[in-house]
Design a protein around this motif. Structure first.
Motif, mmCIF file in Angstrom:
data_model
loop_
_atom_site.group_PDB
_atom_site.id
_atom_site.type_symbol
_atom_site.label_atom_id
_atom_site.label_comp_id
_atom_site.label_asym_id
_atom_site.label_seq_id
_atom_site.Cartn_x
_atom_site.Cartn_y
_atom_site.Cartn_z
ATOM 1 N N ASP A 87 0.833 -1.196 0.000
ATOM 2 C CA ASP A 87 0.000 0.000 0.000
ATOM 3 C C ASP A 87 0.874 1.255 0.000
ATOM 4 O OD1 ASP A 87 -2.211 -1.625 0.100
ATOM 5 O OD2 ASP A 87 -2.414 -1.502 2.282
ATOM 6 N N PRO A 88 0.363 2.358 -0.546
ATOM 7 C CA PRO A 88 1.177 3.576 -0.618
ATOM 8 C C PRO A 88 1.304 4.320 0.703
ATOM 9 C CG PRO A 88 -0.985 3.956 -1.585
ATOM 10 C CD PRO A 88 -0.907 2.490 -1.282
ATOM 11 N N LEU A 89 0.488 3.946 1.703
ATOM 12 C CA LEU A 89 0.552 4.629 2.995
ATOM 13 C C LEU A 89 0.399 3.611 4.105
ATOM 14 C CD1 LEU A 89 0.660 7.328 4.556
ATOM 15 C CD2 LEU A 89 -1.857 7.370 4.438
ATOM 16 N N GLY A 90 1.317 3.649 5.085
ATOM 17 C CA GLY A 90 1.248 2.780 6.249
ATOM 18 C C GLY A 90 1.058 3.591 7.511
ATOM 19 N N ALA A 91 1.324 2.962 8.648
ATOM 20 C CA ALA A 91 1.088 3.606 9.936
ATOM 21 C C ALA A 91 2.190 4.577 10.333
ATOM 22 C CB ALA A 91 0.930 2.542 11.019
ATOM 23 N N HIS A 92 3.352 4.496 9.688
ATOM 24 C CA HIS A 92 4.435 5.432 9.996
ATOM 25 C C HIS A 92 4.184 6.725 9.225
ATOM 26 C CE1 HIS A 92 7.192 1.804 11.074
ATOM 27 N NE2 HIS A 92 6.298 2.066 11.993
ATOM 28 N N ALA A 93 3.266 7.495 9.762
ATOM 29 C CA ALA A 93 2.810 8.730 9.126
ATOM 30 C C ALA A 93 2.153 9.594 10.193
ATOM 31 C CB ALA A 93 1.814 8.407 8.008
ATOM 32 N N GLU A 94 1.822 10.810 9.823
ATOM 33 C CA GLU A 94 1.150 11.687 10.778
ATOM 34 C C GLU A 94 -0.322 11.322 10.943
ATOM 35 O OE1 GLU A 94 2.871 15.948 11.008
ATOM 36 O OE2 GLU A 94 2.845 15.435 8.854
ATOM 37 N N TYR A 95 -0.927 10.808 9.877
ATOM 38 C CA TYR A 95 -2.319 10.366 9.910
ATOM 39 C C TYR A 95 -2.431 9.071 9.124
ATOM 40 C CZ TYR A 95 -3.406 15.173 11.340
ATOM 41 O OH TYR A 95 -3.443 16.373 12.009
ATOM 42 N N VAL A 96 -3.393 8.228 9.527
ATOM 43 C CA VAL A 96 -3.633 6.993 8.799
ATOM 44 C C VAL A 96 -5.123 6.676 8.884
ATOM 45 C CG1 VAL A 96 -3.218 5.468 10.772
ATOM 46 C CG2 VAL A 96 -2.828 4.625 8.453
ATOM 47 N N VAL A 97 -5.656 6.086 7.822
ATOM 48 C CA VAL A 97 -7.058 5.663 7.787
ATOM 49 C C VAL A 97 -7.118 4.154 7.875
ATOM 50 C CG1 VAL A 97 -9.085 5.441 6.289
ATOM 51 C CG2 VAL A 97 -7.957 7.654 6.543
ATOM 52 N N VAL A 98 -7.991 3.650 8.756
ATOM 53 C CA VAL A 98 -8.162 2.209 8.923
ATOM 54 C C VAL A 98 -9.645 1.886 9.025
ATOM 55 C CG1 VAL A 98 -5.940 1.885 10.063
ATOM 56 C CG2 VAL A 98 -7.969 2.330 11.433
ATOM 57 N N ASP A 99 -9.987 0.629 8.751
ATOM 58 C CA ASP A 99 -11.359 0.174 8.949
ATOM 59 C C ASP A 99 -11.700 0.213 10.428
ATOM 60 O OD1 ASP A 99 -11.605 -0.276 6.243
ATOM 61 O OD2 ASP A 99 -11.125 -2.414 6.389
ATOM 62 N N ALA A 100 -12.924 0.563 10.739
ATOM 63 C CA ALA A 100 -13.337 0.689 12.134
ATOM 64 C C ALA A 100 -13.213 -0.623 12.889
ATOM 65 C CB ALA A 100 -14.781 1.206 12.203
ATOM 66 N N ASP A 101 -13.336 -1.756 12.170
ATOM 67 C CA ASP A 101 -13.247 -3.046 12.860
ATOM 68 C C ASP A 101 -11.815 -3.513 13.069
ATOM 69 O OD1 ASP A 101 -12.561 -3.743 10.295
ATOM 70 O OD2 ASP A 101 -14.256 -5.100 9.973
ATOM 71 N N ALA A 102 -10.851 -2.620 12.838
ATOM 72 C CA ALA A 102 -9.452 -2.908 13.146
ATOM 73 C C ALA A 102 -8.976 -2.126 14.370
ATOM 74 C CB ALA A 102 -8.561 -2.567 11.957
ATOM 75 N N VAL A 103 -9.911 -1.417 15.030
ATOM 76 C CA VAL A 103 -9.563 -0.438 16.061
ATOM 77 C C VAL A 103 -10.074 -0.886 17.426
ATOM 78 C CG1 VAL A 103 -9.793 1.984 16.739
ATOM 79 C CG2 VAL A 103 -9.702 1.374 14.307
ATOM 80 N N ALA A 104 -9.292 -0.597 18.463
ATOM 81 C CA ALA A 104 -9.719 -0.824 19.845
ATOM 82 C C ALA A 104 -9.321 0.379 20.690
ATOM 83 C CB ALA A 104 -9.088 -2.093 20.416
ATOM 84 N N LYS A 105 -10.000 0.561 21.817
ATOM 85 C CA LYS A 105 -9.610 1.621 22.734
ATOM 86 C C LYS A 105 -8.192 1.381 23.233
ATOM 87 C CE LYS A 105 -14.119 3.121 24.439
ATOM 88 N NZ LYS A 105 -14.979 3.345 25.639
ATOM 89 N N ALA A 106 -7.436 2.432 23.387
ATOM 90 C CA ALA A 106 -6.051 2.319 23.832
ATOM 91 C C ALA A 106 -5.989 1.916 25.301
ATOM 92 C CB ALA A 106 -5.328 3.640 23.624
ATOM 93 N N PRO A 107 -4.921 1.246 25.716
ATOM 94 C CA PRO A 107 -4.745 0.961 27.148
ATOM 95 C C PRO A 107 -4.703 2.263 27.944
ATOM 96 C CG PRO A 107 -3.122 -0.217 25.808
ATOM 97 C CD PRO A 107 -3.795 0.753 24.901
ATOM 98 N N VAL A 108 -5.204 2.214 29.151
ATOM 99 C CA VAL A 108 -5.178 3.407 30.008
ATOM 100 C C VAL A 108 -3.989 3.391 30.956
ATOM 101 C CG1 VAL A 108 -7.676 3.704 29.899
ATOM 102 C CG2 VAL A 108 -6.689 2.321 31.731
ATOM 103 N N SER A 109 -3.288 2.255 31.023
ATOM 104 C CA SER A 109 -2.207 2.088 31.998
ATOM 105 C C SER A 109 -0.831 2.418 31.438
ATOM 106 C CB SER A 109 -2.206 0.648 32.526
ATOM 107 O OG SER A 109 -2.051 -0.272 31.458
#
Length: 296
Positions: A92-114
């Motif tokens: 793909d032309p864009l990965g996560a090593h960027a200032e912004y990235v778009v992903v499918d919502a079903d690939a996302v989880a809330k971040a750890p709080v600890s």
């Protein structure tokens, strides 16, 4: 915005930071303002041309921790949510090593709080790889599992997750890593391996291949971490390799285990996005314990 890309295959010197358009989320997608993301061996493989894509601009980075910046309806995510996500893609032309990235919502989880975003950015790829590999092995409590590369990122998570399932873990790593590997939950440690047929299964995080297969008993199981790179079956041993996939529910479970103190997130060093080539060079030197993390 800035993004880490390669335009030709090679060593760390081909890694560059380019100016690219900010991506827009489509339906059931979210845009994440990236706070941190780990550098992984898969990024090295993309950079070296292992997955192909010659003549294309290829983005690097599979791990992301950050904040939802925009959403494409319908989705339950809201702007401002702190999240982690897996950003799969090898051509793909864009990965996560960027200032912004778009992903499918079903690939996302809330971040750890600890933990902070730098540590959270080491979880998705390696945690999901370890979890999905263990699920494919289908080991019952009391079974014996040898994890190669047990001091590494995938191996370390595999040791912790397997031990929590009541599996007897043998951790294989360099002699100097024994204390670390045992602290992760390994019941036994080896720097050299075990006797032939000595364990019910092997999770080959170090990609040893055929030598590690010899440690599995007849009728046991072998799981590799490089898709398609596992040895063929012998002596009735089931062999396969995990091909990691996004899974929001599994990622949320991993986050829960982080916040409960079951999983340990290890950061070796952080680099600014502009230092991506330096980070690749450091990874190539070997001996890194914990992940190198890029911070935009």
């Amino acid at each position: 915005m800035r993004a880490v890309v390669v335009r030709t295959f090679g060593g760390p010197e081909v890694v560059e930071v380019a100016d690219v358009a900010v991506p827009e989320p489509g339906p059931r997608q979210v845009r994440i303002k990236v706070a941190a993301g780990a550098l992984n061996p898969v990024d090295v493989a993309v950079r070296a041309g292992f997955f192909g894509g010659a003549g294309k601009v290829l983005g690097l980075g599979w791990d992301v921790a950050g904040t939802v910046d925009a959403v494409g309806a319908p989705t339950a995510w809201e702007v401002g949510d702190a999240v982690v996500a897996l950003v799969p893609g090898v051509t793909d032309p864009l990965g996560a090593h960027a200032e912004y990235v778009v992903v499918d919502a079903d690939a996302v989880a809330k971040a750890p709080v600890s933990v902070d975003a730098v540590h959270a950015g080491t979880l998705p790829l390696n945690g999901l790889t370890a979890l999905q590999a263990l699920d494919q092995l289908e080991l019952a409590p009391g079974a014996s599992l040898l994890v190669t590369g047990a001091a590494g990122a995938v191996g370390g998570f595999a040791v912790q997750l397997a031990a929590r399932r009541g599996i007897e873990v043998v951790g294989q790593a360099r002699a100097g890593d024994e204390e670390l590997v045992r602290s992760l939950g390994a019941a036994r440690f080896t720097a050299d391996g075990v006797e032939p047929g000595g364990v019910d299964a092997v999770l080959d995080a170090a990609v040893l291949g055929e030598p590690a297969l010899e440690w599995v008993r007849d009728g046991g199981a072998f799981m590799g971490v490089r898709p398609g790179g596992h040895p063929g079956p012998v002596r009735g041993v089931r062999t396969a390799s995990v091909s990691v996939r996004p899974d929001a529910a599994q990622l949320a479970e991993l986050v829960r285990l982080v916040d409960e103190g079951v999983l340990t997130l290890r950061v070796a060093r952080t680099y600014a996005l502009e230092e991506s080539a330096k980070a690749h060079a450091r990874l190539a030197e070997g001996g890194v314990r914990g992940r190198l993390v890029l911070v935009p």
